[in-house]
Design an enzyme around this catalytic site. Structure first.
Site, PDB file in Angstrom:
ATOM      1  N   HIS A   1      43.568  24.377  36.492  1.00 39.91           N
ATOM      2  CA  HIS A   1      44.094  25.679  36.891  1.00 39.91           C
ATOM      3  C   HIS A   1      44.646  25.533  38.314  1.00 39.91           C
ATOM      4  CE1 HIS A   1      43.751  29.927  38.189  1.00 39.91           C
ATOM      5  NE2 HIS A   1      43.742  30.243  36.911  1.00 39.91           N
TER       6      HIS A   1
ATOM      7  N   ASP B   1      34.757  22.886  37.904  1.00 41.27           N
ATOM      8  CA  ASP B   1      35.218  24.260  37.758  1.00 41.27           C
ATOM      9  C   ASP B   1      34.597  24.815  36.468  1.00 41.27           C
ATOM     10  OD1 ASP B   1      36.594  26.530  37.029  1.00 41.27           O
ATOM     11  OD2 ASP B   1      38.576  25.745  37.496  1.00 41.27           O
TER      12      ASP B   1
ATOM     13  N   GLN C   1      35.522  28.801  32.974  1.00 46.64           N
ATOM     14  CA  GLN C   1      35.638  29.135  31.547  1.00 46.64           C
ATOM     15  C   GLN C   1      34.399  28.758  30.735  1.00 46.64           C
ATOM     16  OE1 GLN C   1      37.806  31.024  30.270  1.00 46.64           O
ATOM     17  NE2 GLN C   1      39.367  31.027  31.862  1.00 46.64           N
TER      18      GLN C   1
ATOM     19  N   LYS D   1      34.207  36.585  34.831  1.00 42.56           N
ATOM     20  CA  LYS D   1      34.466  35.926  33.547  1.00 42.56           C
ATOM     21  C   LYS D   1      33.188  35.775  32.727  1.00 42.56           C
ATOM     22  CE  LYS D   1      38.346  33.219  35.343  1.00 42.56           C
ATOM     23  NZ  LYS D   1      39.587  33.765  34.790  1.00 42.56           N
TER      24      LYS D   1
ATOM     25  N   CYS E   1      48.551  29.991  34.934  1.00 45.85           N
ATOM     26  CA  CYS E   1      48.208  29.243  36.160  1.00 45.85           C
ATOM     27  C   CYS E   1      47.998  27.763  35.857  1.00 45.85           C
ATOM     28  CB  CYS E   1      46.976  29.817  36.864  1.00 45.85           C
ATOM     29  SG  CYS E   1      47.194  31.502  37.398  1.00 45.85           S
TER      30      CYS E   1
HETATM   31  N1  PMP Z   1      39.625  27.961  36.910  1.00 45.32           N
HETATM   32  C1  PMP Z   1      39.833  28.282  35.637  1.00 45.32           C
HETATM   33  C2  PMP Z   1      39.660  27.223  34.568  1.00 45.32           C
HETATM   34  C3  PMP Z   1      40.195  29.579  35.308  1.00 45.32           C
HETATM   35  O1  PMP Z   1      40.422  29.895  34.024  1.00 45.32           O
HETATM   36  C4  PMP Z   1      40.339  30.548  36.334  1.00 45.32           C
HETATM   37  C5  PMP Z   1      40.743  31.978  36.039  1.00 45.32           C
HETATM   38  N2  PMP Z   1      41.767  32.128  35.117  1.00 45.32           N
HETATM   39  C6  PMP Z   1      40.097  30.163  37.642  1.00 45.32           C
HETATM   40  C7  PMP Z   1      39.740  28.863  37.887  1.00 45.32           C
HETATM   41  C8  PMP Z   1      40.239  31.116  38.800  1.00 45.32           C
HETATM   42  O2  PMP Z   1      39.249  32.081  38.779  1.00 45.32           O
HETATM   43  P1  PMP Z   1      39.283  33.296  39.792  1.00 45.32           P
HETATM   44  O3  PMP Z   1      40.652  33.882  39.678  1.00 45.32           O
HETATM   45  O4  PMP Z   1      38.220  34.204  39.305  1.00 45.32           O
HETATM   46  O5  PMP Z   1      39.015  32.750  41.159  1.00 45.32           O
END
Ligand code: PMP
Length: 410
Positions: free
Chosen positions: A127, A204, A207, A230, A368
């Site tokens: 991401h 990370d 998910q 999430k 993203c």
């Molecule tokens: N890493 C992953 C794999 C994600 O799916 C996301 C959110 N779509 C993020 C990081 C970023 O999370 P946040 O916007 O809550 O900081």
């Protein structure tokens, strides 16, 4: 039969008041859970209760409400530590979310330890929040970024790892579950490989944390990041986990109140971690709401949540293959609770708008993951992402809507 089949998922769904509504005169189908999940009444009521009865600033006050707020905030830290299998609550830093947690590590750890010629190893499926912060610090420090490629089936090209994980690598940062492909990466193996050459690991968990059992000590990672929103918790709160000696070696990254032991006009001494990393008034309600989300998820059990999510995902993948001209991305099961796909005739944005007009919330675009989309030669995908309150009937309805879309866009 797995135990999750005996759980009354319909009753659990009723804990989420937002799901009971019509959107464009149709029952809402919320399949955008990878972006953010909905919140159960237990979390909403915890937030309301905190603001109605206990709200005060933490750590600084010597009055009753401040003690209550401080105790609840610090109890939440303990709850998070238990939830992820950390050794102690001192390994839990509250942040705004995954993005802020990774920025903290990139800026503060990277700013101190990275040198020209050092390497940060990432993967092609990260991401942007696990890519851009590293680009920023690489530019400042002269460190270099390297990437584990992604195979056509959406898995990591692990056969390349030996040539990428050289002694110049100081940090290997990668996602547990891909937010576009659904790939579940072999975190334990990747952490062990990095440790063998003396590199740190940051995982990370955005998910995975709310969807499958996660234990940071079993994974063997040094650092990990996730977001409350999430995993049925509030927005604005997240976590950085770090092994104690790693966090102790990282300098502060933001200065302000709460994080100091003493300040003169010229010089400050800092608290130990985690408080050293929490400058200013934190998201007190958010942390307490996150603990309520953890209580809620643990009452169901993440192993059962994963079983149920997997049933939805497998069913969706099976049904979506019935639609002509629709191509699914990512590996077969077991995988994360999402399916990304492309339909030859419709741009993901048009398809998502078509679905929205029928009460179905999908997400279309690059998610993203621009480099990953480029890797697959796509402008973007359409993604349906599930959580335990979704149903097989909702998936049937999605398939019906997508079939209509095939005719509409033909
Ligand atoms: N890493 C992953 C794999 C994600 O799916 C996301 C959110 N779509 C993020 C990081 C970023 O999370 P946040 O916007 O809550 O900081």
């Amino acid at each position: 039969m797995h135990k999750s089949a005996l759980i009354d998922w319909e009753k659990i769904r009723a804990d989420f008041p937002i799901l009971d509504q019509q959107v464009r005169d149709q029952p809402l189908i919320y399949f955008d859970n990878a972006a953010t999940t909905q919140k159960p009444r237990a979390v909403i009521e915890t937030l309301r209760n905190y603001y109605e009865h206990d709200n005060a600033n933490v750590h600084r006050g010597l009055h009753e409400l401040s003690s209550r707020a401080t105790e609840a905030y610090e109890r939440s830290r303990q709850r998070v530590a238990e939830f992820i299998g950390a050794e102690s609550e001192e390994e839990i830093v509250f942040t705004r979310g995954t993005t802020e947690s990774i920025n903290l590590v990139a800026q503060a750890w990277g700013g101190k330890f990275l040198r020209p010629g050092n390497v940060v190893l990432l993967t092609e499926m990260e991401h942007h929040s696990n890519l851009v912060p590293w680009q920023l610090i690489a530019e400042k420090t002269g460190a270099e970024l390297r990437f584990v490629p992604v195979r056509d089936d959406g898995t990591l090209a692990l056969e390349k790892l030996s040539s990428l994980l050289t002694k110049e690598v100081k940090m290997f940062a990668f996602t547990h579950i891909s937010n576009s492909l659904g790939t579940i990466n072999p975190v334990t193996e990747l952490c062990a490989r990095a440790r063998a050459i003396g590199a740190l690991t940051l995982v990370d968990l955005a998910q995975s944390i709310g969807h499958i059992p996660v234990n940071v000590r079993e994974l063997g990672c040094d650092l990990a990041a996730f977001s409350g929103h999430k995993m049925a918790g509030p927005t604005g709160i997240g976590v950085l986990y770090g092994r104690r000696e790693i966090l102790e070696a990282i300098p502060p990254w933001q200065g302000g109140g709460e994080m100091i032991t003493s300040v003169t006009l010229q010089k400050t001494t800092f608290k130990r971690s985690p408080h050293r990393f929490e400058a200013g008034t934190p998201d007190i309600a958010g942390a307490i709401g996150l603990a309520a989300a953890i209580d809620y998820l643990e009452r169901i059990g993440r192993a059962d949540i994963f079983q149920h999510d997997s049933r939805l995902t497998s069913y969706a993948m099976e049904r979506l293959t019935e639609i002509p001209s629709l191509r699914l991305l990512g590996p077969p099961a077991p995988r994360g609770a999402l399916v990304g796909f492309v339909m030859a005739a419709a741009h993901p944005h048009d398809l998502t708008t078509f679905a929205d007009q029928r009460g179905l919330a999908l997400r279309g675009g690059h998610h993203c993951n621009q480099p990953l989309m480029r890797r697959f030669g796509l402008p973007g995908t359409t993604r349906a992402s599930f959580y335990f309150y979704n149903t097989l009937e909702e998936i049937d309805r999605m398939v019906e809507i997508l079939r209509d879309a095939v005719h509409f866009f033909a």
